[in-house]
Enzyme design. Sequence first.
Site, short mmCIF file in Angstrom:
data_model
loop_
_atom_site.label_atom_id
_atom_site.label_comp_id
_atom_site.label_asym_id
_atom_site.label_seq_id
_atom_site.Cartn_x
_atom_site.Cartn_y
_atom_site.Cartn_z
N HIS A 37 28.90 81.30 35.55
CA HIS A 37 29.69 80.10 35.86
C HIS A 37 28.77 78.97 36.29
CE1 HIS A 37 33.05 82.99 36.04
NE2 HIS A 37 33.82 81.94 35.81
N LYS A 48 30.27 76.83 41.67
CA LYS A 48 31.21 77.91 42.04
C LYS A 48 30.64 78.70 43.22
CE LYS A 48 33.91 81.73 40.04
NZ LYS A 48 35.21 81.19 40.51
#
Length: 263
Positions: free
Chosen positions: A150, A154
């Site tokens: 990701h 995040k």
Amino acid sequence: MTIKIAVNAASGKMGQQVIHQVAANNQTELTAAFCRVGHRLLGRKVGFQDIVYSSDFDSGLSGSEVVIDFSLPEATFPLLDAAVKNNTPLLIGTTGFNSEQTEKIQNAAKSIPILLAPNTSIGVNSALALLTQAAKMLGKKADIEIIEAHHKHKVDAPSGTAIRMGQAIAEAMGEDFDHLKVTDSRFQKCSRNKGEIGMSVIRAGEIIGEHKVLFALDNEIISIEHKAQNRLCFAEGAVSAAAWLASQQPGFYTMQDFISSSH
């Protein structure tokens, strides 16, 4: 007949995608867009719509049939309390809840319909079904590794989707995921143990979301992979599931419940 949808954390990347998807869907209508107190957008119009960004949950929920939340755990619970108070179904796409927080959400689902989804993509939730089948056939014979990537912003790791994948695999094998998962094996000088589910995490750049699960046998590897091309896939799934949730009875739901009811 259109479904009236409110959006929490409406100023965020996912909130903006959800708002666009609500507007693009001829069966849904945006009725409220929430952002935190003091945010620069507070009181301003949402695009070309007659809706303004607001921090007043009660006012926004009173005119909505369902609310979608992609925020942070600490921002979800004030909304959860307001949703219960206003009897408004709630779809939660937020991740990073601990077991105590999840239990609180499940308890609230006794009063209103709640769908908790670590990933609202139709593709990812279809992949979960494939993983269940693969785990039943290969789980006891293979080394299993879940690799997720990701964007650098995040904060929770492993991702909620990766955890759900691991849980689905373990359940299919009749095992407890918490007993099988290994997240720090790369930093230990030892070979992996049989039956472990390895979890590898990448946080870099602006990667939307990628998940790959390897079932490694001695002489061959089976791989099931999902890559999000953009955030639209999450918004599409969330809006469709929210429209479905609006007509459900109080209870705790998942994306699998929505998908199975749609086919």
